[in-house]
Design a protein around this motif. Structure first.
Motif, PDB file in Angstrom:
ATOM      1  N   HIS A   1       0.811  -1.217   0.000  1.00 36.05           N
ATOM      2  CA  HIS A   1       0.000   0.000   0.000  1.00 36.05           C
ATOM      3  C   HIS A   1       0.848   1.273   0.000  1.00 36.05           C
ATOM      4  CE1 HIS A   1      -3.510  -2.474   0.516  1.00 36.05           C
ATOM      5  NE2 HIS A   1      -3.026  -2.992   1.631  1.00 36.05           N
ATOM      6  N   GLY A   2       1.936   1.280   0.759  1.00 34.48           N
ATOM      7  CA  GLY A   2       2.808   2.457   0.780  1.00 34.48           C
ATOM      8  C   GLY A   2       3.379   2.747  -0.604  1.00 34.48           C
ATOM      9  N   ARG A   3       3.879   1.714  -1.244  1.00 33.66           N
ATOM     10  CA  ARG A   3       4.404   1.859  -2.610  1.00 33.66           C
ATOM     11  C   ARG A   3       3.305   2.334  -3.558  1.00 33.66           C
ATOM     12  NH1 ARG A   3       8.408  -0.204  -6.129  1.00 33.66           N
ATOM     13  NH2 ARG A   3       9.408  -1.323  -4.430  1.00 33.66           N
ATOM     14  N   ALA A   4       2.129   1.750  -3.455  1.00 33.92           N
ATOM     15  CA  ALA A   4       1.026   2.131  -4.343  1.00 33.92           C
ATOM     16  C   ALA A   4       0.635   3.590  -4.141  1.00 33.92           C
ATOM     17  CB  ALA A   4      -0.166   1.212  -4.120  1.00 33.92           C
ATOM     18  N   LEU A   5       0.629   4.055  -2.896  1.00 39.86           N
ATOM     19  CA  LEU A   5       0.302   5.454  -2.632  1.00 39.86           C
ATOM     20  C   LEU A   5       1.356   6.382  -3.229  1.00 39.86           C
ATOM     21  CD1 LEU A   5      -1.008   5.066   1.011  1.00 39.86           C
ATOM     22  CD2 LEU A   5      -2.355   5.872  -0.945  1.00 39.86           C
ATOM     23  N   ILE A   6       2.624   6.038  -3.064  1.00 41.48           N
ATOM     24  CA  ILE A   6       3.697   6.862  -3.637  1.00 41.48           C
ATOM     25  C   ILE A   6       3.592   6.864  -5.158  1.00 41.48           C
ATOM     26  CG2 ILE A   6       6.194   7.074  -3.973  1.00 41.48           C
ATOM     27  CD1 ILE A   6       6.475   5.928  -1.080  1.00 41.48           C
ATOM     28  N   GLU A   7       3.372   5.704  -5.747  1.00 44.35           N
ATOM     29  CA  GLU A   7       3.262   5.617  -7.206  1.00 44.35           C
ATOM     30  C   GLU A   7       2.042   6.384  -7.718  1.00 44.35           C
ATOM     31  OE1 GLU A   7       3.535   1.409  -7.930  1.00 44.35           O
ATOM     32  OE2 GLU A   7       5.733   1.449  -7.806  1.00 44.35           O
TER      33      GLU A   7
END
Length: 146
Positions: A93-99
């Motif tokens: 989720h953290g990666r998806a939010l940054i992306e």
């Protein structure tokens, strides 16, 4: 799944925002909550918000804003706040939010996406080191109001 914050999300947003602030041992007055919420929903403001969803429920939160820079013609994008609940961590989720923020910044032809984290946030820094490079700059803060 990532989706924009919507007017009916106030309760879910407040819970995640409070959890994020607690992580950084911070408390903000109610008027800051009201102002931030209002800005996030106002399309004329340069600040935005989104949730990461797990089984349809918000488990992550991101806020970002756009601003001018004297180092480029294009605006910069500052990822100001990023939080994933303990239950949602490790699920991408953290990666998806940054992306998600990066994709939005690209559509606005921004020169750079950047963010800060506390030096003790070692777990998050493992992700950040895979996605971006550290600038080497140290941030200083000077309070301007009591």
């Amino acid at each position: 799944m990532i989706r924009a914050i919507e007017p009916g999300d106030r309760e879910a947003w407040t819970q995640l925002w409070k959890a994020y602030l607690a992580f950084y041992e911070t408390v903000l007055p109610d008027e800051v909550f009201a102002s931030t919420w209002s800005r996030l929903l106002d399309p004329t403001e340069p600040t935005w918000g989104a949730f990461a969803l797990q089984d349809g429920q918000p488990v992550g939160l991101v806020h970002w804003l756009y601003h001018r820079t004297n180092w480029a013609i294009a605006d910069n994008c500052y990822l100001q706040d990023l939080f994933v609940t303990p239950e949602g961590r490790g699920g991408g989720h953290g990666r998806a939010l940054i992306e998600h923020v990066a994709a939005d910044a690209r559509t606005r032809n921004c020169a750079r996406l950047y963010w800060n984290t506390h030096e003790t946030n070692a777990t998050a820094m493992q992700l950040y080191d895979r996605l971006a490079s550290q600038s080497g700059f140290v941030q200083y803060r000077m309070p301007l109001s009591p």
